[in-house]
Every structure is written in structure tokens, then in C-alpha cells.
Design an enzyme around this catalytic site. Sequence first.
Site, PDB file in Angstrom:
ATOM      1  N   TYR A  48      12.906   7.541 -15.456  1.00 49.96           N
ATOM      2  CA  TYR A  48      12.448   6.178 -15.739  1.00 49.96           C
ATOM      3  C   TYR A  48      12.767   5.240 -14.577  1.00 49.96           C
ATOM      4  CZ  TYR A  48      11.327   1.966 -18.351  1.00 49.96           C
ATOM      5  OH  TYR A  48      10.754   0.794 -18.762  1.00 49.96           O
ATOM      6  N   PHE A  78     -14.171  -9.050  -4.296  1.00 43.71           N
ATOM      7  CA  PHE A  78     -14.610  -7.963  -5.162  1.00 43.71           C
ATOM      8  C   PHE A  78     -14.696  -8.469  -6.609  1.00 43.71           C
ATOM      9  CE2 PHE A  78     -13.658  -4.033  -7.627  1.00 43.71           C
ATOM     10  CZ  PHE A  78     -14.796  -3.348  -7.292  1.00 43.71           C
ATOM     11  N   ASP A  79     -15.485  -7.801  -7.458  1.00 40.82           N
ATOM     12  CA  ASP A  79     -15.732  -8.339  -8.808  1.00 40.82           C
ATOM     13  C   ASP A  79     -14.460  -8.491  -9.646  1.00 40.82           C
ATOM     14  OD1 ASP A  79     -15.582  -5.582  -9.066  1.00 40.82           O
ATOM     15  OD2 ASP A  79     -17.124  -5.434 -10.590  1.00 40.82           O
ATOM     16  N   ASP A 104      -7.037  -7.341   0.487  1.00 41.48           N
ATOM     17  CA  ASP A 104      -7.486  -6.456  -0.584  1.00 41.48           C
ATOM     18  C   ASP A 104      -7.892  -5.171   0.129  1.00 41.48           C
ATOM     19  OD1 ASP A 104      -8.718  -5.128  -2.622  1.00 41.48           O
ATOM     20  OD2 ASP A 104     -10.083  -6.737  -3.181  1.00 41.48           O
ATOM     21  N   ALA A 159      -8.374  -1.713  -0.517  1.00 39.42           N
ATOM     22  CA  ALA A 159      -8.847  -0.448  -1.095  1.00 39.42           C
ATOM     23  C   ALA A 159      -9.367   0.524  -0.029  1.00 39.42           C
ATOM     24  CB  ALA A 159      -9.934  -0.728  -2.123  1.00 39.42           C
ATOM     25  N   LYS A 172      -9.305   4.649  -3.967  1.00 34.15           N
ATOM     26  CA  LYS A 172     -10.285   4.691  -2.871  1.00 34.15           C
ATOM     27  C   LYS A 172      -9.668   5.477  -1.718  1.00 34.15           C
ATOM     28  CE  LYS A 172     -12.145   1.539  -5.622  1.00 34.15           C
ATOM     29  NZ  LYS A 172     -11.821   0.150  -5.496  1.00 34.15           N
ATOM     30  N   HIS A 186     -21.279  -6.351 -16.490  1.00 38.14           N
ATOM     31  CA  HIS A 186     -22.028  -5.156 -16.084  1.00 38.14           C
ATOM     32  C   HIS A 186     -21.499  -3.868 -16.701  1.00 38.14           C
ATOM     33  CE1 HIS A 186     -18.863  -5.937 -13.152  1.00 38.14           C
ATOM     34  NE2 HIS A 186     -18.880  -4.657 -12.799  1.00 38.14           N
TER      35      HIS A 186
HETATM   36  C1  LIG Z   1     -11.897  -0.959  -6.513  1.00 35.66           C
HETATM   37  C2  LIG Z   1     -11.526  -2.225  -5.918  1.00 35.66           C
HETATM   38  C3  LIG Z   1     -10.640  -3.100  -6.569  1.00 35.66           C
HETATM   39  C4  LIG Z   1     -10.108  -2.851  -7.948  1.00 35.66           C
HETATM   40  O1  LIG Z   1      -9.408  -1.662  -8.045  1.00 35.66           O
HETATM   41  P1  LIG Z   1      -9.400  -0.741  -9.351  1.00 35.66           P
HETATM   42  O2  LIG Z   1      -8.521   0.383  -8.944  1.00 35.66           O
HETATM   43  O3  LIG Z   1     -10.796  -0.336  -9.647  1.00 35.66           O
HETATM   44  O4  LIG Z   1      -8.814  -1.548 -10.454  1.00 35.66           O
HETATM   45  C5  LIG Z   1     -10.310  -4.267  -5.911  1.00 35.66           C
HETATM   46  N1  LIG Z   1     -10.826  -4.566  -4.715  1.00 35.66           N
HETATM   47  C6  LIG Z   1     -11.674  -3.748  -4.070  1.00 35.66           C
HETATM   48  C7  LIG Z   1     -12.207  -4.121  -2.725  1.00 35.66           C
HETATM   49  C8  LIG Z   1     -12.061  -2.561  -4.649  1.00 35.66           C
HETATM   50  O5  LIG Z   1     -12.933  -1.773  -4.016  1.00 35.66           O
END
Ligand SMILES: *Cc1c(COP(=O)(O)O)cnc(C)c1O
Length: 458
Positions: free
Chosen positions: A72, A124-125, A215, A217, A258, A450
Site C-alpha cells: 500500500y 485537449f477535450d 500536457d 501525452a 499514449k 461525444h
Molecule cells: C489522452 C489525452 C489526455 C487525457 O488522458 P486520458 O488518459 O485519456 O485520461 C489529455 N491530454 C491529451 C493531449 C491527451 O491526448
Amino acid sequence: MELPFAESYKMKVVENIRRSTREERSEWIKNAHYNLFNLHSDQVYIDLLTDSGTGAMSDKQWSAMMLGDESYAGASSYYKLKDAIRDITGFEYFLPTHQGRAAENVLFSALVKEGDVVPGNSHFDTTKGHIEFRKATAIDCTIDEAFHTELDHPFKGNVDLNKLETVLKKYPREQVPLIIVTITCNSSGGQPVSLANMKAVRRVADKYHVPVFFDSARFAENAYFIKMREEGYRDKSIREIVREMFSYADGMTMSSKKDAIVNMGGFIGFRHKEDFEKATTFNILFEGFITYGGMSGRDMNALAQGLYDGTEFDYLHTRISQVAYLGKQLREYGIPIQYPYGGHAIFVDAKRFLPNLPKEHFTAQTLAVELYLEGGVRGVEIGAIMADRDPVTRENRFPDLELVRLAIPRRVYTNNHMDYVAATIINVYDRRKEITKGLRILKEAPILRHFTVEMERV
Ligand SMILES: *Cc1c(COP(=O)(O)O)cnc(C)c1O
């Protein structure tokens, strides 16, 4: 004869996939209310819905999983991941989260409040969702070139420094908790940000004393593009470039699904202890104790290895060349796509593919459905459906670009699969004049609609 380039890996495990008939697909997509997220995966032949969590892990990652420590608190897997993150990104502090949006939730809980503005390059969304959910506003400061799909520009993800400075001049410091730079920029087509631009954003941010978070990813794909396209970086390794990139940020949010090639996971990296401590409470509240925060020990081990796998030049070259291999076939046929090709995906310009379809018929969603019907290929709409309604007026937002994204999972499909995808799109392109009617919405959620929207044919 010059020896050609070939994949930097071979296969050890395979998974069967099944072709279906057009009649079957026609029935399935109707039952799915014309929402590709509602399809069962075995109703899809080639799944390009997302490159998120869909990659194939390496033998090293699978073996690392067997060594996972599920304690843990204070698990060795946590320290292994901490070392990998420090080594690759340079960030001293980190919090594990179950995926990227969880990292956003934790970070924004600590930093963003009602009435704030958060400038960035095409958020990003989920990022935008988490900002708007807190009654704050995401302000897009991407360079204008990003919105012209055919225009050749090496770094279409770049932040427009004038737009950024305008925002920082207009709002007081207390109202701008952070700047978010998305690398690569998913929403503008998987387009990279140059190191020169990151450095310049840092300079502007310092002038106004606003922190910068990346951000991240697809940070490794971004580094690959810097190596290939930016003056002075050809001889630097991917990891050297990654280190320099992150040196211009105060922290990062990461969707490990990613570029770290795991099926689930995320984290937040911090340069400053105060930011880390502020976010820690929220991490414990939402995700889990600081040494696992939403991840099992084995998954942290796979992620630690994935950060190394994902920053190997040969792997990145294999991957990004495969995306370009698909893009080249489409472009040569005259199909309108975002150019230069993105790092993780090909983005088809649906407005130019189906110029006669009114935007109220949801052009990109209509095209995504047609590609599925034609060949069982599943892409995703990045257009008016994803743009949601305006939070204030509740009117549909029709973005400049209506795109169908074909995201390529990492280390999963071969170039034969890419040939099949190209043929599918070409067949739809050949009969594009027959597509004169699109879709209308029957049911939708108030935010991030979506994922669950239900539609019918007009
Ligand atoms: C996928 C993504 C996110 C969100 O990540 P999740 O693992 O899907 O929650 C945030 N920003 C970017 C640029 C992404 O491609």
C-alpha cells in the site's frame, strides 16, 4: 542497393481480428445510434478510434509486471517509477494517477477556480472539460497556421506568442493560474511544438509570473519531430531533447496510455515542492495514497519501462513512419488531410471531403460512420459533436475544422493494415458525391457529449 527501413521489433503474441460484411455493419451501427463508441470491439476490423491505452507492451514491460510490488505504501514499484520519471523528464516530484484526465482533475483542483482563464494551444477535450467544469475558461492561443490543413508548417502545434501575451495583459495574475502547452497538440492534428516556441512561452510566462504545465501525452513523438525538423537538434538523442523540453515547464500532466505505451496509467510531474504538496491532498482524496494513486504496483513497473521503450529513436521512427505511410497514400490520391502528417494519427478534413454536406448534419461524424460502413474501420470525430455546446448560450459550437481522426495504436498493426485502411477511405472518396445527408442528435450529455451521444440519419 540501399537497405530499406523495417520495424524495430518482431511479434511474440498475436490477437485474431475478424472481417464483417457491410450488411452486418449497417445493422450494428444503427443499433449503436451512429456513435462509434457504442460499437462492440469485435464489430470493428481495424480499430483506429484511439491510440490511447491500445498499444502493445514489450516483453520487457510484461516481465517488469511480474516484479510489481503491491504494498500500500512505499512500494518498490513507486520508487522505480519515480526514478524513471526523474531520469526521463527531470521532474523531482510526481503523483501517480489512473490516467491523464485524473492528473488534470487533481492538478486543476489545486490550481483552478471559478472565473479563471487558462490559455494554451488547442486544449485537449478532457483538459477543456476539467477547466469548464470548474466554471473557468480555456483560451486557445494556437498559431493560425494550425487551422489550414494543407499549409506546410513544421510546428503547427506552436503557441502564438501575441495571442498569449494579449491574454496575460488582459487578465490579472490571480485569474490566470497556469498556461497549458499540449505536446504534441492532439486537437490541432497531432502537431508538434518547437523547442524555440517552448522557450519563448517560458519567457512570456516568466514576465507575467504564470506557471507553465505541459500536457505531455505525446511528448516523445514531439521530441522526434524536433529532432527531424528543428535546426540544431539532428544530432541530439530523443532523451536529450525531452530533457530540454521539460526544462521549460514547471510541471506536466501525463496520460501514460499514449507515449509510455501502457494500457492504463498517468501521472503529474512537478518541479516545485509547494505545487506537489498542494496537489497531494486531492490525489489522496480522488486517486489513492501518494505512492500508488490509482495504479497497481505492476502497472507502475510497466510504465517505468514504457517511458524508456517510448523514447527509443528506432521505435519512434517505426511508428511515425507508419503514420506517414498511411498519410502518403491518401494524399497522393488527393484526399484532403491535415499536412504535415501528425505523430499519432492521420486527420481527414471532412469539410473538404464532403463539401456539400451542411455543417448542421455533423460532417465529420457522418464521414466516420461512412468509413465504418465501407470497411469496418473505426475512426473518431473531432468536430462539432466533440466541441460540445457553448456553456453559456447552449448553442452548438461549430469549430473551424471538422476532422475524422484515424489514430494508429503503437506496435499493433502492420503496413498491410494501413493499405486496407487507405483503400477503405479511397472507396468512400470515390462515392463522396452520393453522400448528401448526415446525422442529427437524438440524445446528448451536457458535457463531453461525444462519448454517449445518440444520433439518427437525417
Ligand atoms: C489522452 C489525452 C489526455 C487525457 O488522458 P486520458 O488518459 O485519456 O485520461 C489529455 N491530454 C491529451 C493531449 C491527451 O491526448
